[in-house]
Design a protein around this motif. Structure first.
Motif, PDB file in Angstrom:
ATOM      1  N   TRP A  33      -4.594  -2.298 -14.630  1.00 22.70           N
ATOM      2  CA  TRP A  33      -3.699  -2.954 -13.689  1.00 22.70           C
ATOM      3  C   TRP A  33      -4.151  -2.586 -12.279  1.00 22.70           C
ATOM      4  CZ3 TRP A  33      -2.488   0.882 -17.121  1.00 22.70           C
ATOM      5  CH2 TRP A  33      -2.150   2.144 -16.610  1.00 22.70           C
ATOM      6  N   ALA A  34      -3.656  -3.302 -11.292  1.00 24.48           N
ATOM      7  CA  ALA A  34      -4.019  -3.022  -9.907  1.00 24.48           C
ATOM      8  C   ALA A  34      -3.326  -1.742  -9.462  1.00 24.48           C
ATOM      9  CB  ALA A  34      -3.623  -4.186  -9.007  1.00 24.48           C
ATOM     10  N   SER A  35      -4.115  -0.778  -9.063  1.00 26.95           N
ATOM     11  CA  SER A  35      -3.572   0.501  -8.627  1.00 26.95           C
ATOM     12  C   SER A  35      -2.728   0.322  -7.377  1.00 26.95           C
ATOM     13  CB  SER A  35      -4.716   1.477  -8.324  1.00 26.95           C
ATOM     14  OG  SER A  35      -4.254   2.592  -7.594  1.00 26.95           O
ATOM     15  N   GLY A  36      -1.478   0.804  -7.449  1.00 27.72           N
ATOM     16  CA  GLY A  36      -0.622   0.733  -6.279  1.00 27.72           C
ATOM     17  C   GLY A  36      -1.120   1.622  -5.150  1.00 27.72           C
ATOM     18  N   GLY A  37      -1.895   2.646  -5.499  1.00 25.74           N
ATOM     19  CA  GLY A  37      -2.407   3.566  -4.482  1.00 25.74           C
ATOM     20  C   GLY A  37      -3.302   2.887  -3.471  1.00 25.74           C
ATOM     21  N   SER A  38      -4.313   2.199  -3.955  1.00 26.83           N
ATOM     22  CA  SER A  38      -5.269   1.554  -3.047  1.00 26.83           C
ATOM     23  C   SER A  38      -4.816   0.178  -2.609  1.00 26.83           C
ATOM     24  CB  SER A  38      -6.648   1.461  -3.709  1.00 26.83           C
ATOM     25  OG  SER A  38      -6.557   0.872  -4.985  1.00 26.83           O
TER      26      SER A  38
ATOM     27  N   VAL B 134       0.823  -1.204   0.000  1.00 19.98           N
ATOM     28  CA  VAL B 134       0.000   0.000   0.000  1.00 19.98           C
ATOM     29  C   VAL B 134       0.859   1.256   0.000  1.00 19.98           C
ATOM     30  CG1 VAL B 134      -1.966  -1.076   1.141  1.00 19.98           C
ATOM     31  CG2 VAL B 134      -0.220   0.009   2.528  1.00 19.98           C
ATOM     32  N   ASP B 135       0.260   2.354  -0.446  1.00 21.38           N
ATOM     33  CA  ASP B 135       0.904   3.661  -0.361  1.00 21.38           C
ATOM     34  C   ASP B 135       0.749   4.218   1.046  1.00 21.38           C
ATOM     35  OD1 ASP B 135       1.820   3.711  -2.916  1.00 21.38           O
ATOM     36  OD2 ASP B 135       0.467   5.281  -3.642  1.00 21.38           O
ATOM     37  N   ASN B 136       1.550   5.239   1.345  1.00 19.36           N
ATOM     38  CA  ASN B 136       1.513   5.802   2.696  1.00 19.36           C
ATOM     39  C   ASN B 136       0.352   6.755   2.944  1.00 19.36           C
ATOM     40  OD1 ASN B 136       2.394   8.145   1.360  1.00 19.36           O
ATOM     41  ND2 ASN B 136       4.535   7.750   1.843  1.00 19.36           N
ATOM     42  N   ASP B 137      -0.473   6.999   1.934  1.00 15.68           N
ATOM     43  CA  ASP B 137      -1.682   7.809   2.157  1.00 15.68           C
ATOM     44  C   ASP B 137      -2.945   6.953   2.024  1.00 15.68           C
ATOM     45  OD1 ASP B 137      -1.388   7.421  -0.554  1.00 15.68           O
ATOM     46  OD2 ASP B 137      -1.874   9.483  -1.129  1.00 15.68           O
ATOM     47  N   THR B 138      -2.801   5.659   2.294  1.00 18.16           N
ATOM     48  CA  THR B 138      -3.908   4.711   2.183  1.00 18.16           C
ATOM     49  C   THR B 138      -4.324   4.229   3.570  1.00 18.16           C
ATOM     50  OG1 THR B 138      -3.182   3.988   0.007  1.00 18.16           O
ATOM     51  CG2 THR B 138      -4.624   2.496   1.215  1.00 18.16           C
ATOM     52  N   TYR B 139      -5.626   4.185   3.782  1.00 15.27           N
ATOM     53  CA  TYR B 139      -6.193   3.665   5.025  1.00 15.27           C
ATOM     54  C   TYR B 139      -6.661   2.238   4.777  1.00 15.27           C
ATOM     55  CZ  TYR B 139      -9.053   3.297   9.253  1.00 15.27           C
ATOM     56  OH  TYR B 139      -9.575   2.902  10.449  1.00 15.27           O
TER      57      TYR B 139
ATOM     58  N   SER C  53     -13.685  -4.125  -5.940  1.00 11.31           N
ATOM     59  CA  SER C  53     -14.058  -2.747  -5.632  1.00 11.31           C
ATOM     60  C   SER C  53     -13.965  -2.428  -4.140  1.00 11.31           C
ATOM     61  CB  SER C  53     -15.483  -2.453  -6.128  1.00 11.31           C
ATOM     62  OG  SER C  53     -16.432  -3.232  -5.416  1.00 11.31           O
ATOM     63  N   ARG C  54     -13.598  -3.421  -3.342  1.00 10.87           N
ATOM     64  CA  ARG C  54     -13.357  -3.137  -1.919  1.00 10.87           C
ATOM     65  C   ARG C  54     -12.048  -2.380  -1.718  1.00 10.87           C
ATOM     66  NH1 ARG C  54     -14.772  -9.150   0.102  1.00 10.87           N
ATOM     67  NH2 ARG C  54     -13.771  -9.555  -1.919  1.00 10.87           N
ATOM     68  N   PHE C  55     -11.244  -2.298  -2.775  1.00 14.39           N
ATOM     69  CA  PHE C  55     -10.089  -1.411  -2.818  1.00 14.39           C
ATOM     70  C   PHE C  55     -10.503  -0.200  -3.646  1.00 14.39           C
ATOM     71  CE2 PHE C  55      -8.485  -5.787  -2.743  1.00 14.39           C
ATOM     72  CZ  PHE C  55      -7.732  -5.763  -1.582  1.00 14.39           C
ATOM     73  N   CYS C  56     -10.263   0.989  -3.139  1.00 18.68           N
ATOM     74  CA  CYS C  56     -10.723   2.198  -3.843  1.00 18.68           C
ATOM     75  C   CYS C  56      -9.575   3.200  -3.937  1.00 18.68           C
ATOM     76  CB  CYS C  56     -11.901   2.815  -3.092  1.00 18.68           C
ATOM     77  SG  CYS C  56     -12.726   4.157  -3.983  1.00 18.68           S
TER      78      CYS C  56
ATOM     79  N   ALA D 273      -9.667  -0.977   1.699  1.00 19.48           N
ATOM     80  CA  ALA D 273      -8.561  -0.018   1.646  1.00 19.48           C
ATOM     81  C   ALA D 273      -8.960   1.147   0.766  1.00 19.48           C
ATOM     82  CB  ALA D 273      -7.294  -0.684   1.116  1.00 19.48           C
ATOM     83  N   GLN D 274      -8.574   2.349   1.174  1.00 18.60           N
ATOM     84  CA  GLN D 274      -8.920   3.541   0.401  1.00 18.60           C
ATOM     85  C   GLN D 274      -7.729   4.479   0.330  1.00 18.60           C
ATOM     86  OE1 GLN D 274     -12.447   5.734   1.711  1.00 18.60           O
ATOM     87  NE2 GLN D 274     -12.861   6.200  -0.427  1.00 18.60           N
ATOM     88  N   HIS D 275      -7.424   4.876  -0.894  1.00 14.78           N
ATOM     89  CA  HIS D 275      -6.308   5.771  -1.193  1.00 14.78           C
ATOM     90  C   HIS D 275      -6.716   7.232  -0.936  1.00 14.78           C
ATOM     91  CE1 HIS D 275      -3.346   7.393  -4.422  1.00 14.78           C
ATOM     92  NE2 HIS D 275      -2.675   7.159  -3.301  1.00 14.78           N
ATOM     93  N   ASP D 276      -5.728   8.121  -0.899  1.00 12.39           N
ATOM     94  CA  ASP D 276      -5.954   9.571  -0.724  1.00 12.39           C
ATOM     95  C   ASP D 276      -6.689   9.882   0.569  1.00 12.39           C
ATOM     96  OD1 ASP D 276      -4.585  10.545  -2.882  1.00 12.39           O
ATOM     97  OD2 ASP D 276      -6.320  10.706  -4.193  1.00 12.39           O
TER      98      ASP D 276
END
Length: 257
Positions: free
Chosen positions: A158-163, A97-102, A213-216, A247-250
């Motif tokens: 592709w799978a977004s690295g953000g979420s 996950v990215d560091n701005d992801t919950y 879609s549980r990853f956003c 998991a949710q990005h931003d």
């Protein structure tokens, strides 16, 4: 958890990214670890010459992330380090996950338990770019395999690295063996597109993306035009008690809520 599942998040000492990581450490990470899922951090260190060096809960990799450019080869050093570290630790699953992801701890554990019942799910996340169409709207709890081989060798998603990206043991093994070769085959300007490159490797080995879609990768707080495709009031929020999001990005600045 019975399975060996770890989460790896990213960090850089540069603001505001350092503060995003600190917010993760003060919000969902302690709860996740209390549930039995260790959380580690990958960080670039210019003194590292091997794929990675592990110190406590930090995974150090080569490179120097300055964020002067949106894509930097160090992002692929990150991914390469995570893949080799996951392989060496014989993980059943790794979640990157990215560091701005919950990440919601209990929903994440339930999701992994669900994935365990379907061995064909080896590579999962939110498909990017967002395709739209029936069943793909943000408020739908929807899953499907994405067959990139139907697009004349041009990867459409592709799978977004953000979420976040979930990789199973088999996907880890394949990606660790071939990821860096694929990086070096790219033009220099594209060598930091680690989530896209990962998809190329896995597609070549017949591993399909499982869009979930549980990853956003969008949140009500998204401002970047490349990711903000919906009005803020139309985007679900992971912290709502009735949300299905894992998991949710931003989410920087809002994770503690």
């Amino acid at each position: 958890m019975n399975s060996k599942v770890h989460i790896v998040t990213t960090c850089t000492p540069i603001s505001p990214y350092k503060e995003c990581w600190e917010e993760q450490m003060d919000s969902w990470v302690p709860a996740m670890e209390k549930c039995g899922v260790p959380v580690h951090t990958v960080m670039a260190n210019s003194n590292v010459t091997s794929p990675y060096v592990e110190v406590d809960k930090f995974i150090y990799c080569p490179g120097e992330f300055t964020f002067k450019e949106h894509y930097n080869t160090t992002a692929s050093y990150w991914m390469n380090a995570i893949l080799h570290w996951s392989l060496d630790h014989n993980l059943d699953y790794v979640f990157i996950v990215d560091n701005d992801t919950y990440v919601h701890p209990h929903r994440f554990i339930s999701l992994i338990q669900e994935y365990k019942t379907n061995p064909s799910i080896m590579y999962a996340g939110a498909c990017f770019p967002f395709w739209g169409g029936e069943g793909w709207w943000l408020h739908d709890n929807f899953q499907t395999f994405v067959d990139n081989n139907n697009f004349d060798e041009v990867i459409k998603g592709w799978a977004s690295g953000g979420s976040g990206i979930v990789l199973s043991k088999q996907a880890i093994k394949i990606a660790a063996a071939h990821f860096w070769d694929e990086v070096e085959a790219c033009e220099i300007k594209d060598q930091g597109k680690n989530d896209f490159i990962l998809q190329k490797v896995l597609t070549k080995h017949n591993i399909k993306l499982y869009h979930d879609s549980r990853f956003c990768w969008e949140s009500p707080y998204t401002t970047h035009p490349a990711y903000k495709l919906h009005p803020s009031d139309k985007v679900p929020l992971i912290t709502n008690p009735d949300s299905f999001l894992v998991a949710q990005h931003d989410m920087s600045g809002h994770m503690k809520s």
